[in-house]
Design an enzyme around this catalytic site. Structure first.
Site, PDB file in Angstrom:
ATOM      1  N   ARG A  22       0.808  -1.209   0.000  1.00 19.40           N
ATOM      2  CA  ARG A  22       0.000   0.000   0.000  1.00 19.40           C
ATOM      3  C   ARG A  22       0.849   1.271   0.000  1.00 19.40           C
ATOM      4  O   ARG A  22       0.344   2.361  -0.262  1.00 19.40           O
ATOM      5  CB  ARG A  22      -0.948  -0.002   1.196  1.00 19.40           C
ATOM      6  CG  ARG A  22      -2.190  -0.855   0.965  1.00 19.40           C
ATOM      7  CD  ARG A  22      -3.151  -0.750   2.123  1.00 19.40           C
ATOM      8  NE  ARG A  22      -2.754  -1.612   3.228  1.00 19.40           N
ATOM      9  CZ  ARG A  22      -3.353  -1.640   4.408  1.00 19.40           C
ATOM     10  NH1 ARG A  22      -4.375  -0.830   4.646  1.00 19.40           N
ATOM     11  NH2 ARG A  22      -2.952  -2.461   5.358  1.00 19.40           N
ATOM     12  N   GLN A  79      13.189 -14.992   6.381  1.00 16.93           N
ATOM     13  CA  GLN A  79      11.941 -15.674   6.030  1.00 16.93           C
ATOM     14  C   GLN A  79      11.912 -15.771   4.509  1.00 16.93           C
ATOM     15  O   GLN A  79      11.691 -14.760   3.831  1.00 16.93           O
ATOM     16  CB  GLN A  79      10.735 -14.898   6.567  1.00 16.93           C
ATOM     17  CG  GLN A  79       9.407 -15.594   6.357  1.00 16.93           C
ATOM     18  CD  GLN A  79       8.224 -14.744   6.815  1.00 16.93           C
ATOM     19  OE1 GLN A  79       8.364 -13.542   7.026  1.00 16.93           O
ATOM     20  NE2 GLN A  79       7.066 -15.360   6.970  1.00 16.93           N
ATOM     21  N   GLY A 146      -8.593  -6.898  14.135  1.00 16.46           N
ATOM     22  CA  GLY A 146      -8.910  -8.103  14.879  1.00 16.46           C
ATOM     23  C   GLY A 146      -9.436  -7.788  16.265  1.00 16.46           C
ATOM     24  O   GLY A 146      -8.835  -6.997  17.003  1.00 16.46           O
ATOM     25  N   ASN A 234       0.808   2.020   7.029  1.00 20.96           N
ATOM     26  CA  ASN A 234       0.550   1.186   5.856  1.00 20.96           C
ATOM     27  C   ASN A 234       0.560   1.952   4.542  1.00 20.96           C
ATOM     28  O   ASN A 234       0.686   1.349   3.481  1.00 20.96           O
ATOM     29  CB  ASN A 234      -0.798   0.472   6.011  1.00 20.96           C
ATOM     30  CG  ASN A 234      -0.782  -0.510   7.160  1.00 20.96           C
ATOM     31  OD1 ASN A 234       0.044  -1.406   7.195  1.00 20.96           O
ATOM     32  ND2 ASN A 234      -1.682  -0.328   8.112  1.00 20.96           N
ATOM     33  N   ASN A 383      40.404  39.987   4.651  1.00 22.65           N
ATOM     34  CA  ASN A 383      39.207  40.490   3.982  1.00 22.65           C
ATOM     35  C   ASN A 383      39.134  39.903   2.576  1.00 22.65           C
ATOM     36  O   ASN A 383      40.085  40.005   1.791  1.00 22.65           O
ATOM     37  CB  ASN A 383      39.236  42.019   3.896  1.00 22.65           C
ATOM     38  CG  ASN A 383      37.968  42.570   3.275  1.00 22.65           C
ATOM     39  OD1 ASN A 383      36.987  42.822   3.958  1.00 22.65           O
ATOM     40  ND2 ASN A 383      37.994  42.782   1.967  1.00 22.65           N
ATOM     41  N   ASN A 392      40.519  25.862  -7.375  1.00 24.83           N
ATOM     42  CA  ASN A 392      41.170  24.776  -6.652  1.00 24.83           C
ATOM     43  C   ASN A 392      41.257  23.463  -7.424  1.00 24.83           C
ATOM     44  O   ASN A 392      41.931  22.535  -6.997  1.00 24.83           O
ATOM     45  CB  ASN A 392      40.436  24.516  -5.335  1.00 24.83           C
ATOM     46  CG  ASN A 392      38.949  24.266  -5.550  1.00 24.83           C
ATOM     47  OD1 ASN A 392      38.316  24.918  -6.356  1.00 24.83           O
ATOM     48  ND2 ASN A 392      38.388  23.325  -4.805  1.00 24.83           N
ATOM     49  N   ALA A 429      42.185  44.858  -7.801  1.00 26.54           N
ATOM     50  CA  ALA A 429      40.938  44.423  -8.420  1.00 26.54           C
ATOM     51  C   ALA A 429      41.217  43.651  -9.698  1.00 26.54           C
ATOM     52  O   ALA A 429      42.006  44.086 -10.541  1.00 26.54           O
ATOM     53  CB  ALA A 429      40.054  45.620  -8.713  1.00 26.54           C
TER      54      ALA A 429
END
Length: 493
Positions: A22, A79, A146, A234, A383, A392, A429
């Protein structure tokens, strides 16, 4: 109420062999996460605590993924073909040692079960010398479940599935929660006597009630309030409800411990998260894994933090932090991203659209405005100008960038690793740095070359040194292989 005494050998068997059709998923039902962890994990935690032993999980070919997921947390029984709960417990009994005194049977899809619920179950079985004790719930709506039918004396006479129930049985609201405690020697002797259901061919564990009654053995039940904790999951809607319920509990516990949540309904925390007092969580915050947040820190709206440590008196705004360490009094964001391996010292400022990966930032570093630091180490007080990038990766390997203390990186600086900048160095810069820069030196240009910074004297005397910065041709020679222009093509900065 205390867990079993060391003298009694109790083992918890957790049933996890059903795929859960489900759920409509290729993922086994018990591996679907609730607050970041597979639901089976919550059951195993409780099973381990209440029994004092490693739980035994029953799995099938359809749920074999649970073995890898919980290899360090449980033992396993196979199982080979799911043939009902009785057959699953038979598979468990076959691999359990003979000296087990007591077997607790739990469902892997009931993640909100608590130790405080299971200890009375074990105690009731022992006190009554019952071969089997189960948990019953007086359900508000027992449809499809049940029914527990009791004798006049209050013991359990039988358990009737709804499809087999008569009109009188359907009037009973007491239902079987699917959680059991067994006398282990009796269970071992009788589990092989279960007969397949004529309707489904499966072996039902509840048929043990009839076998015990035939032998004149006692089966008992304890009543538990129907607060939703024993509801099995479920489908996806029940999964979402369990997530909501657990998250509500977690948030409430943190708020009672001194955490402020502006809108708890939008705060998402996982169980491993640790929050100090006076932490404030704004709306739409997500904290995952082993995250720890220090006292007085505010996590702003839209932030996501995973497996990270955030120090005291920090502020994180609309940012992502992953597997990183952040010191005290740090500001992050908005829209910053700390990727795994980042270590940020005290009093650092990380601004908008700043990204850090596998790097260490020393105290008082300022990294603002659309910059990237990867595989780098920055000294105290440095800075980082807007647009700075550490290049890198060369296409094959990652390389480190080492930046000293008090360094000033001009806007749009590109640092081609491996490269080292000494204490107090500066870049102009747009500089593209391809070679090391000595302490206190200035590098400008593409590719960057070392220049002698202006002094007060040269600024006042245009004739001195030609009124401009003087090139030092012995440093940072042009690297044409890196794609930079030749020295002849460089202009004055």
């Amino acid at each position: 109420m205390n867990p079993p005494s060391p003298g009694r050998r109790t083992v918890a068997v957790v049933l996890a062999a059903g795929l859960g059709t489900r759920m409509r998923s290729r993922v086994p039902k018990v591996l679907h996460p609730i607050c970041g962890r597979p639901m089976l994990g919550y059951v195993l935690d409780v099973a381990r605590e209440v029994s004092g032993a490693t739980p035994l999980v029953v799995y099938s070919p359809a749920t074999s993924a649970v073995v890898e997921a919980f290899a360090d947390e449980a033992a396993f029984a196979f199982q080979d073909e799911p043939r009902g709960t009785g057959d699953a417990v038979r598979a468990a009994v076959d691999v359990l040692p003979d000296d087990i005194d007591e077997i607790l049977v739990l469902s892997g899809d009931v993640p909100r079960i608590q130790v405080e619920t299971l200890i009375p179950l074990l105690e009731a079985r022992r006190d009554d010398a019952a071969v089997m004790t189960l948990i019953a719930v007086d359900a508000i709506d027992p449809t499809g479940l049940g029914r527990v039918i009791r004798t006049a004396g209050g013991s359990v006479d039988r358990i009737v599935e709804e499809k087999d129930a008569g009109d009188e049985d359907r009037l009973v609201n007491e239902i079987n929660a699917g959680l059991y405690a067994f006398d282990a020697p009796w269970l071992r002797a009788r589990i092989g006597a279960l007969q397949p259901s004529p309707a489904t061919g499966e072996l039902y564990l509840t048929e043990l009630v009839a076998l015990a009654r035939t032998e004149g053995r006692l089966v008992t039940a304890i009543d538990v309030e129907d607060d939703g904790r024993l509801t099995g999951i479920n489908d996806r809607s029940q999964l979402a409800q369990a997530e909501w319920d657990l998250r509500t509990e977690l948030n409430l516990a943190h708020m009672r411990a001194g955490v402020t949540m502006v809108d708890p309904s939008t705060v998402y925390l996982e169980p491993g998260v640790e929050l100090a007092t006076d932490v404030t969580l704004e709306p739409s915050v997500i904290l995952r894994g082993r995250t720890r947040v220090g006292e007085g820190t505010t996590i702003g709206g839209g932030s996501r933090i995973e497996d990270s440590t955030i120090g005291r008196d920090c502020r994180v705004v609309a940012s992502v932090v992953e597997r990183s360490e952040v010191g005290d009094r740090v500001t992050i964001g908005p829209f910053a991203h700390l990727r795994p391996g980042s270590v940020v010292a005290d009093d650092v400022e990380i601004g908008n659209y700043a990204e850090i990966k596998n790097s260490r930032l020393g105290p008082r570093v300022k990294q603002h405005h659309m910059s990237y630091l990867g595989d780098a180490e920055l000294g105290a007080g440095t800075n980082v100008g807007a647009g700075t990038i550490t290049a890198n990766y060369d296409g094959t390997r990652k390389h480190r960038t080492t930046i000293g203390e008090g360094v000033f990186l001009g806007v749009d600086t590109m640092l081609r690793a491996p490269v080292t900048l000494g204490d107090g160095a500066k870049t102009g810069a747009g500089a593209v740095v391809t070679h090391d820069i000595p302490a206190g030196a200035l590098a400008v240009g593409v590719p960057a070359r070392i220049r002698e910074p202006r002094t007060e004297q040269t600024s006042a005397d245009p004739g001195a040194a030609g009124g401009s910065e003087v090139a030092d041709d012995t440093e940072a020679a042009p690297d044409e292989a890196a794609g930079g222009p030749t020295a002849a093509s460089e202009g004055s900065p």
